[in-house]
Design a protein around this motif. Structure first.
Motif, PDB file in Angstrom:
ATOM      1  N   LEU A  63       0.870  -1.175   0.000  1.00 56.00           N
ATOM      2  CA  LEU A  63       0.000   0.000   0.000  1.00 56.00           C
ATOM      3  C   LEU A  63       0.904   1.220   0.000  1.00 56.00           C
ATOM      4  O   LEU A  63       1.940   1.239   0.680  1.00 56.00           O
ATOM      5  CB  LEU A  63      -0.899   0.045   1.240  1.00 56.00           C
ATOM      6  CG  LEU A  63      -2.069  -0.934   1.358  1.00 56.00           C
ATOM      7  CD1 LEU A  63      -2.769  -0.720   2.694  1.00 56.00           C
ATOM      8  CD2 LEU A  63      -3.045  -0.765   0.206  1.00 56.00           C
ATOM      9  N   SER A  65       0.350   3.905   1.518  1.00 60.08           N
ATOM     10  CA  SER A  65       0.368   4.439   2.878  1.00 60.08           C
ATOM     11  C   SER A  65       1.287   3.666   3.803  1.00 60.08           C
ATOM     12  O   SER A  65       1.574   4.124   4.914  1.00 60.08           O
ATOM     13  CB  SER A  65      -1.056   4.442   3.457  1.00 60.08           C
ATOM     14  OG  SER A  65      -1.596   3.135   3.494  1.00 60.08           O
ATOM     15  N   HIS A  66       1.770   2.502   3.390  1.00 60.18           N
ATOM     16  CA  HIS A  66       2.700   1.723   4.198  1.00 60.18           C
ATOM     17  C   HIS A  66       4.140   1.906   3.758  1.00 60.18           C
ATOM     18  O   HIS A  66       5.015   1.125   4.132  1.00 60.18           O
ATOM     19  CB  HIS A  66       2.300   0.247   4.178  1.00 60.18           C
ATOM     20  CG  HIS A  66       1.071  -0.040   4.972  1.00 60.18           C
ATOM     21  ND1 HIS A  66       0.480  -1.284   5.042  1.00 60.18           N
ATOM     22  CD2 HIS A  66       0.285   0.778   5.737  1.00 60.18           C
ATOM     23  CE1 HIS A  66      -0.601  -1.223   5.810  1.00 60.18           C
ATOM     24  NE2 HIS A  66      -0.732   0.014   6.239  1.00 60.18           N
ATOM     25  N   ASP A  69       7.215   3.889  -2.095  1.00 61.83           N
ATOM     26  CA  ASP A  69       7.255   5.184  -2.774  1.00 61.83           C
ATOM     27  C   ASP A  69       7.042   5.078  -4.277  1.00 61.83           C
ATOM     28  O   ASP A  69       7.070   6.099  -4.983  1.00 61.83           O
ATOM     29  CB  ASP A  69       8.575   5.902  -2.480  1.00 61.83           C
ATOM     30  CG  ASP A  69       9.798   5.099  -2.922  1.00 61.83           C
ATOM     31  OD1 ASP A  69       9.620   3.966  -3.429  1.00 61.83           O
ATOM     32  OD2 ASP A  69      10.925   5.592  -2.750  1.00 61.83           O
ATOM     33  N   ASP A  77      -5.118   4.811   0.148  1.00 64.17           N
ATOM     34  CA  ASP A  77      -4.435   5.688   1.097  1.00 64.17           C
ATOM     35  C   ASP A  77      -5.437   6.631   1.760  1.00 64.17           C
ATOM     36  O   ASP A  77      -5.368   6.885   2.975  1.00 64.17           O
ATOM     37  CB  ASP A  77      -3.350   6.496   0.384  1.00 64.17           C
ATOM     38  CG  ASP A  77      -2.252   5.616  -0.198  1.00 64.17           C
ATOM     39  OD1 ASP A  77      -2.182   4.424   0.164  1.00 64.17           O
ATOM     40  OD2 ASP A  77      -1.472   6.118  -1.031  1.00 64.17           O
ATOM     41  N   ARG A  78      -6.382   7.142   0.982  1.00 63.95           N
ATOM     42  CA  ARG A  78      -7.424   8.007   1.556  1.00 63.95           C
ATOM     43  C   ARG A  78      -8.317   7.203   2.495  1.00 63.95           C
ATOM     44  O   ARG A  78      -8.678   7.681   3.582  1.00 63.95           O
ATOM     45  CB  ARG A  78      -8.260   8.640   0.445  1.00 63.95           C
ATOM     46  CG  ARG A  78      -9.474   9.431   0.948  1.00 63.95           C
ATOM     47  CD  ARG A  78     -10.115  10.251  -0.152  1.00 63.95           C
ATOM     48  NE  ARG A  78     -10.627   9.433  -1.242  1.00 63.95           N
ATOM     49  CZ  ARG A  78     -11.865   8.919  -1.264  1.00 63.95           C
ATOM     50  NH1 ARG A  78     -12.687   9.111  -0.247  1.00 63.95           N
ATOM     51  NH2 ARG A  78     -12.260   8.214  -2.310  1.00 63.95           N
ATOM     52  N   ALA A  80      -7.476   4.744   4.266  1.00 64.78           N
ATOM     53  CA  ALA A  80      -6.722   4.525   5.507  1.00 64.78           C
ATOM     54  C   ALA A  80      -6.864   5.713   6.454  1.00 64.78           C
ATOM     55  O   ALA A  80      -6.964   5.536   7.676  1.00 64.78           O
ATOM     56  CB  ALA A  80      -5.255   4.258   5.195  1.00 64.78           C
ATOM     57  N   THR A  81      -6.884   6.920   5.903  1.00 66.81           N
ATOM     58  CA  THR A  81      -7.020   8.104   6.763  1.00 66.81           C
ATOM     59  C   THR A  81      -8.429   8.238   7.334  1.00 66.81           C
ATOM     60  O   THR A  81      -8.634   8.962   8.303  1.00 66.81           O
ATOM     61  CB  THR A  81      -6.687   9.389   5.981  1.00 66.81           C
ATOM     62  OG1 THR A  81      -7.687   9.634   4.978  1.00 66.81           O
ATOM     63  CG2 THR A  81      -5.315   9.300   5.344  1.00 66.81           C
ATOM     64  N   GLU A  85      -7.486   1.486  11.510  1.00 69.41           N
ATOM     65  CA  GLU A  85      -6.543   0.545  10.916  1.00 69.41           C
ATOM     66  C   GLU A  85      -5.958  -0.352  11.997  1.00 69.41           C
ATOM     67  O   GLU A  85      -5.363   0.129  12.967  1.00 69.41           O
ATOM     68  CB  GLU A  85      -5.416   1.281  10.191  1.00 69.41           C
ATOM     69  CG  GLU A  85      -4.404   0.322   9.580  1.00 69.41           C
ATOM     70  CD  GLU A  85      -3.397   0.991   8.661  1.00 69.41           C
ATOM     71  OE1 GLU A  85      -2.611   0.262   8.014  1.00 69.41           O
ATOM     72  OE2 GLU A  85      -3.403   2.239   8.572  1.00 69.41           O
ATOM     73  N   THR A  87      -3.158  -2.590  12.776  1.00 65.99           N
ATOM     74  CA  THR A  87      -1.821  -2.713  12.189  1.00 65.99           C
ATOM     75  C   THR A  87      -1.182  -4.069  12.442  1.00 65.99           C
ATOM     76  O   THR A  87      -0.115  -4.350  11.880  1.00 65.99           O
ATOM     77  CB  THR A  87      -0.897  -1.608  12.723  1.00 65.99           C
ATOM     78  OG1 THR A  87      -0.791  -1.729  14.147  1.00 65.99           O
ATOM     79  CG2 THR A  87      -1.442  -0.232  12.363  1.00 65.99           C
ATOM     80  N   ASP A 265      -7.067  -0.391  -6.800  1.00 67.55           N
ATOM     81  CA  ASP A 265      -7.248   0.915  -6.166  1.00 67.55           C
ATOM     82  C   ASP A 265      -8.225   1.787  -6.954  1.00 67.55           C
ATOM     83  O   ASP A 265      -9.085   2.457  -6.373  1.00 67.55           O
ATOM     84  CB  ASP A 265      -5.900   1.620  -6.032  1.00 67.55           C
ATOM     85  CG  ASP A 265      -6.005   2.916  -5.271  1.00 67.55           C
ATOM     86  OD1 ASP A 265      -6.083   2.865  -4.030  1.00 67.55           O
ATOM     87  OD2 ASP A 265      -6.027   3.986  -5.919  1.00 67.55           O
ATOM     88  N   THR A 331      -5.707   4.214  14.793  1.00 69.36           N
ATOM     89  CA  THR A 331      -4.882   3.025  14.552  1.00 69.36           C
ATOM     90  C   THR A 331      -4.839   2.221  15.830  1.00 69.36           C
ATOM     91  O   THR A 331      -4.931   2.760  16.935  1.00 69.36           O
ATOM     92  CB  THR A 331      -3.450   3.394  14.125  1.00 69.36           C
ATOM     93  OG1 THR A 331      -2.844   4.206  15.126  1.00 69.36           O
ATOM     94  CG2 THR A 331      -3.449   4.109  12.790  1.00 69.36           C
TER      95      THR A 331
END
Length: 598
Positions: A63, A65-66, A69, A77-78, A80-81, A85, A87, A265, A331
């Motif tokens: 992901l 978000s993890h 890059d 990613d959105r 996740a916010t 979560e 973990t 995604d 989280t």
């Protein structure tokens, strides 16, 4: 349906800090008190919709978000916010066992599912599923993607609580259980038990069909299960997705995997946008997770191991849960597992657990929303390896919040030297709080922890093995629910080493539900050479010659008694026996004549 009731291992409940920032669950708790944790009649509007998305072979690290890059997952990613979560969420290191636990709240060894193929991925039909329980409580239920717990009645998703079913067979599109001409593009899928071609790319199809189902059932509470077969091999993906990652410098395999994940995604974006457009997002639980670890080590986020291993890289996966009506983003690093999903979702829906079913998992709801105490001092157990039943101390993990005991040897190894057992293999111990990458084995310095977890594992394996043993479910023939029945190499049992290639030989454990005459067709070909087809079932032995280029052989008027049988289908070409790819079994109605041979 009813399930075998057995007692899970005792769970010691302790105190944990409550999740911060969560909204009160007072209304739902009062509802449970008044209505016995079942929804009040006609109160569908208060019950959350549930969408569970699970991808195939996408690891914890895969992901954006993890920390990767290169990988582009903006919608996830959105999400996740906007989610709680977890973990440290654990699953099995291969797919079918994870799916059995998700659907039942029980360790997969209780359900009959011990592996992913050759007859070991069929779940006993008396297991009560999440879909069955929600369906009986008034939910609309649909599955779109990969079931992988049985292809024949009464094991299919449509027999196990899903009112709408668009799935591929077996463990993956294009594997031996699927029609031979199907692929990730324009696949032939099973719509409520009927084969049907679908235009497009498989992942796009599954999300498209799910959104259409949601649209049609938006006035009722619904449970929609979207288990994709991507990013599983053979890594087929639309060229535009692959090309963008090749241009970023990735090797072809990784470019394909990353492209498949970005396609997922994009579909997650369409799903979330659809919920918003339909004004359903506030009271819809959306869960995103994966079934096991990754098949590439391009980026690992520091975790050790891949799919099939019991290191965290094989069994720790992403888990995002969004429910705006009740939960605020947070989280949580306390351990949880696949066995917890069904009890959690039933409590969230205000639906009582099915009678006579003993969950191994626990509801996580109070821990997610701060409405009560969370379960503590847990030990989770994961074991997975090839074979018809588990072998003690072979390829397992016992996981606490801090410590993890591992025997990482022999997921696929067959056999041992004479006199040797897996109990002879050394155990490894890791402090996951200090060493999440499992780099430093500390077993020598903590013999008491090793002994405690070793004993707990032994007790667990005895407990789950006592539920029903490991005889496989039998495939039903001669029923009104499915006729004809197609037997495939996905579900045959092995004569020799595991496999489903032409050079492998297997047989099927079946149950004839009605005595009488049956038509049994071997489907293969075109045969490269002539030979002899041989059928053995109950007391019947029939043989028939075939010519080069033949695509099938039919045996008519095969008389079967009601009851269990082993069906063997072999092609003799020269001195080399060949396994039959498909066997079609149909009951001949009284008065019907023989069919033509092929």
């Amino acid at each position: 349906m009813s399930a075998t009731a057995d007692s899970p291992l005792p769970l010691v409940v302790g105190r944990h800090p409550l999740a911060t920032g969560a909204r009160s669950g007072l209304l739902l708790l009062l509802s449970c008190l008044v209505f016995g944790c079942s929804p009040p009649p006609g109160d569908d509007a208060s019950r959350p919709n549930i969408i569970l998305v699970i991808t195939d072979d996408q690891g914890w690290a895969q992901l954006g978000s993890h920390g990767d890059d290169v990988l582009r997952t903006p919608h996830l990613d959105r999400l996740a916010t906007e989610s709680v979560e977890l973990t440290r969420f654990y699953v099995s290191p291969v797919c079918a066992p994870t799916r059995a636990s998700l659907m039942t709240g029980r360790y997969n060894y209780r359900t009959g599912v011990v592996d992913t193929y050759v007859g070991r991925a069929m779940m006993h039909s008396d297991e009560v599923t999440l879909a069955e329980t929600l369906s009986e409580a008034g939910y609309r239920t649909g599955i779109f993607g990969k079931w992988h717990l049985g292809d024949n009645y009464p094991l299919r998703a449509m027999d196990q609580g899903f009112q709408e079913s668009v799935v591929h067979k077996g463990g993956g599109i294009g594997q031996p259980s699927d029609p031979p001409e199907t692929s990730y593009f324009d696949p032939i899928l099973q719509h409520n038990g009927e084969a049907k071609p679908y235009p497009g790319y498989c992942t796009d199809i599954f999300f498209r069909e799910a959104l259409e189902y949601i649209e049609k059932n938006r006035e009722s509470p619904f449970f929609v299960y979207i288990p994709t077969n991507a990013p599983h091999s053979p890594y087929d993906v639309p060229e535009s997705y692959r090309q963008s990652y090749l241009e970023a410098g990735l090797e072809d395999k990784d470019a394909r995997i990353y492209g498949m994940i970005t396609n997922i995604d994009d579909n997650m974006g369409r799903l979330l946008d659809g919920l918003k457009r339909m004004e359903l997002e506030e009271n819809t639980i959306v869960i995103f997770m994966t079934d096991n670890g990754a098949t590439t080590q391009r980026y690992t986020a520091g975790l050790r191991g891949l799919k099939t291993t019991v290191y965290d890289g094989g069994i720790r996966v992403p888990f995002l849960l969004r429910w705006p009506a009740r939960l605020q983003p947070d989280t949580d690093d306390r351990i949880a597992a696949h066995i917890d999903l069904m009890p959690t979702l039933l409590e969230a829906a205000g639906v009582a657990a099915p009678d006579g079913v003993a969950f191994d998992g626990v509801s996580l709801l109070s821990r997610l929303d701060g409405s009560g105490e969370a379960a503590g001092n847990r030990t989770l157990f994961i074991q997975s390896h090839r074979g018809n039943e588990p072998q003690p101390f072979r390829h397992f993990a016992a996981i606490e919040q801090r410590y993890k005991l591992v025997q990482p040897v022999a997921f696929a190894t067959r056999g041992l030297p004479p006199g040797e057992t897996f109990e002879d293999y050394p155990l490894e111990l890791y402090d996951l709080e200090a060493d999440p990458g499992e780099n430093q084995d500390i077993s020598d310095g903590h013999p008491q922890v090793v002994a405690r977890l070793r004993s707990a594992y032994s007790d667990w394996l005895r407990n789950v093995s006592s539920t029903r043993g490991y005889a496989p479910p039998r495939i039903a023939v001669g029923t009104v629910q499915e006729d004809p029945v197609i037997l495939t190499r996905q579900d045959w049992r092995m004569v020799g080493p595991d496999g489903w290639a032409d050079t492998d030989l297997g047989f099927w454990e079946i149950r004839a539900h009605r005595a009488g005459a049956y038509r049994i067709r071997f489907l293969f070909g075109p045969a490269p050479a002539g030979g002899e087809a041989e059928l053995r079932v109950q007391q019947v032995l029939r043989k028939q010659n075939f010519d080069p280029g033949t695509s099938g052989v039919t045996f008519d008027q095969v008389l079967l008694d009601e009851g269990d049988a082993r069906l063997e289908a072999v092609l003799q070409m020269g001195d080399k026996p060949v396994g039959v790819r498909y066997v079609e079994v149909s009951r001949i109605q009284p008065g019907s004549g023989p069919s033509e041979g092929h």
